[in-house]
Design a protein around this motif. Sequence first.
Motif, PDB file in Angstrom:
ATOM      1  N   SER A   1       0.809  -1.224   0.000  1.00 22.36           N
ATOM      2  CA  SER A   1       0.000   0.000   0.000  1.00 22.36           C
ATOM      3  C   SER A   1       0.841   1.272   0.000  1.00 22.36           C
ATOM      4  CB  SER A   1      -0.869   0.067   1.255  1.00 22.36           C
ATOM      5  OG  SER A   1      -1.630  -1.067   1.381  1.00 22.36           O
TER       6      SER A   1
ATOM      7  N   SER B   1      -1.657  -4.884  -2.984  1.00 21.74           N
ATOM      8  CA  SER B   1      -2.615  -4.179  -2.138  1.00 21.74           C
ATOM      9  C   SER B   1      -3.141  -3.008  -2.964  1.00 21.74           C
ATOM     10  CB  SER B   1      -1.920  -3.648  -0.892  1.00 21.74           C
ATOM     11  OG  SER B   1      -1.164  -4.646  -0.291  1.00 21.74           O
TER      12      SER B   1
ATOM     13  N   ALA C   1      -6.409  -1.775  -2.781  1.00 24.32           N
ATOM     14  CA  ALA C   1      -7.863  -1.735  -2.982  1.00 24.32           C
ATOM     15  C   ALA C   1      -8.496  -0.646  -2.120  1.00 24.32           C
ATOM     16  CB  ALA C   1      -8.464  -3.093  -2.660  1.00 24.32           C
TER      17      ALA C   1
ATOM     18  N   ASN D   1      -4.890 -10.492  -4.185  1.00 23.69           N
ATOM     19  CA  ASN D   1      -5.025  -9.621  -3.011  1.00 23.69           C
ATOM     20  C   ASN D   1      -5.759 -10.422  -1.946  1.00 23.69           C
ATOM     21  OD1 ASN D   1      -4.971  -7.405  -1.279  1.00 23.69           O
ATOM     22  ND2 ASN D   1      -6.266  -6.086  -2.567  1.00 23.69           N
ATOM     23  N   GLU D   2      -5.697  -9.906  -0.729  1.00 22.63           N
ATOM     24  CA  GLU D   2      -6.480 -10.565   0.305  1.00 22.63           C
ATOM     25  C   GLU D   2      -7.964 -10.336   0.025  1.00 22.63           C
ATOM     26  OE1 GLU D   2      -5.443 -10.912   4.681  1.00 22.63           O
ATOM     27  OE2 GLU D   2      -6.831  -9.238   4.607  1.00 22.63           O
TER      28      GLU D   2
ATOM     29  N   ASP E   1     -10.692  -9.031   1.179  1.00 24.39           N
ATOM     30  CA  ASP E   1     -10.980  -8.118   2.296  1.00 24.39           C
ATOM     31  C   ASP E   1     -12.428  -8.135   2.782  1.00 24.39           C
ATOM     32  OD1 ASP E   1      -8.355  -6.849   2.645  1.00 24.39           O
ATOM     33  OD2 ASP E   1      -8.714  -6.028   0.649  1.00 24.39           O
TER      34      ASP E   1
ATOM     35  N   GLU F   1      -4.952  -8.062   6.402  1.00 27.03           N
ATOM     36  CA  GLU F   1      -4.085  -7.026   5.838  1.00 27.03           C
ATOM     37  C   GLU F   1      -4.478  -5.653   6.345  1.00 27.03           C
ATOM     38  OE1 GLU F   1      -1.964  -4.893   2.212  1.00 27.03           O
ATOM     39  OE2 GLU F   1      -3.844  -5.864   1.739  1.00 27.03           O
ATOM     40  N   ILE F   2      -5.778  -5.430   6.431  1.00 25.11           N
ATOM     41  CA  ILE F   2      -6.238  -4.135   6.935  1.00 25.11           C
ATOM     42  C   ILE F   2      -5.704  -3.913   8.352  1.00 25.11           C
ATOM     43  CG2 ILE F   2      -8.334  -2.956   7.729  1.00 25.11           C
ATOM     44  CD1 ILE F   2      -9.681  -4.006   5.124  1.00 25.11           C
TER      45      ILE F   2
ATOM     46  N   ARG G   1       1.572  -0.796   6.687  1.00 25.10           N
ATOM     47  CA  ARG G   1       1.233  -1.316   8.003  1.00 25.10           C
ATOM     48  C   ARG G   1       2.032  -2.562   8.373  1.00 25.10           C
ATOM     49  NH1 ARG G   1      -2.269   1.353   6.249  1.00 25.10           N
ATOM     50  NH2 ARG G   1      -2.991  -0.159   4.733  1.00 25.10           N
TER      51      ARG G   1
HETATM   52  N1  GLU Z   1      -5.971  -5.600   1.078  1.00 22.90           N
HETATM   53  C1  GLU Z   1      -6.300  -4.208   1.244  1.00 22.90           C
HETATM   54  C2  GLU Z   1      -5.960  -3.416   0.005  1.00 22.90           C
HETATM   55  O1  GLU Z   1      -5.569  -3.958  -0.960  1.00 22.90           O
HETATM   56  C3  GLU Z   1      -5.786  -3.670   2.513  1.00 22.90           C
HETATM   57  C4  GLU Z   1      -4.713  -2.664   2.433  1.00 22.90           C
HETATM   58  C5  GLU Z   1      -4.950  -1.517   3.414  1.00 22.90           C
HETATM   59  O2  GLU Z   1      -5.257  -1.784   4.564  1.00 22.90           O
HETATM   60  O3  GLU Z   1      -4.781  -0.377   2.981  1.00 22.90           O
HETATM   61  O4  GLU Z   1      -6.142  -2.250  -0.084  1.00 22.90           O
END
Ligand code: GLU
Length: 373
Positions: free
Chosen positions: A19, A56, A58, A140-141, A143, A149-150, A216
């Motif tokens: 990110s 990441s 998203a 990606n995860e 979410d 990941e968040i 993060r």
């Molecule tokens: N998997 C999420 C993303 O691709 C989480 C990344 C985040 O927390 O900013 O954006």
Amino acid sequence: MSIRANLNSARRWVVKIGSALLTDNGRGLDEKAIAGWVEQLAQLQKQGVELVLVSSGAVAAGMTRLGWSQRPDTIHELQAAAAVGQTGLVQTYEQEFSRYGLKTAQVLLDHDDLSNRQRYLNARSTIRALTGLGVIPIVNENDTVVTDEIRFGDNDTLGALVANLVEAEVLVILTDQDGMFTADPRSNPDAQLITETAASDSSLDGKAGDGGKLGRGGMITKVKAARLAARSGAHTIIVGGRIDNVIGRLRKGELLGTLLTADQQPQAARKRWLAGHLQVRGQLQLDDGAVRVLSQKGRSLLPVGVSRVSGDFNRGDMVSCVDSSGHEVARGLVNYSVQESRRIIGRPSEEIEERLGYVDEPELIHRDNLVML
Ligand code: GLU
């Protein structure tokens, strides 16, 4: 030859972009930067590398689409932003890769997918099929259902699990710092870049420090990810994503970033893992011909070479393969459940569809998932 020099011939790469790099000051996707990485990745793919991208971004893309200038606090809003943004993220990659005549695919995974044996095999086969078709999987995860990941910046871990899944030789973690340093370079002018050490080196834990605000994950999750990747023999490179032509230069063996080495070859690591870590759920009795092709030619086990099945197993479980006198000759991850196996053993693979109504794989155990004893 050194590992760096060998990167030139490594066939399977997983590249993770975090990110901190993908977002434009924490808001929106940095599309220009993405175009730059895609150009480098397209070149890598054109050199015959099977490439999986873990990305990441998203949440960042979703924030722009929703017109939010501040990152929300609640997990559900972040998840919502990720759901909105994932389409934009994939659209951006799709558009950029298409400039090079390449297609992309969206793959959303969570850790459970990769620890559940059946889903593991499914994910593996799909990603393999995609790379085999020359398509770039963008992982990606997921979410909507998981927030690792968040919460923890855990796409580093996901990158490592994907490296395990596809048996990559290299995991490249692109980040907003040049690599790992002996101390925090922002506060200590004597800090030096670590160019190479073993992923298992325990002194790394003390040096990893905290992550930046946007990344993060921080360094410690990257070190842990490197250790995880090393379990299947993948070397990890933590490197600055903004370094000019970083991927192409790594490919040429240039000393950029921090290389965290695995101490085993992918093949050996995988076989050790297969042999040692899973419980055996059933048994396949092979005919003499099958024992011969498995042991002498290193082939996969086809249903036609199996004469009896016992136990209670599902797709993805470990089964033991015995010869006609009951002596164990191999172990492996089976592609069909015990009920399915019973219906297809002794038959040519072309009949699988007719007997089951579908085909998961033409092999009962793929040779990559098989260890001879
Ligand atoms: N998997 C999420 C993303 O691709 C989480 C990344 C985040 O927390 O900013 O954006």
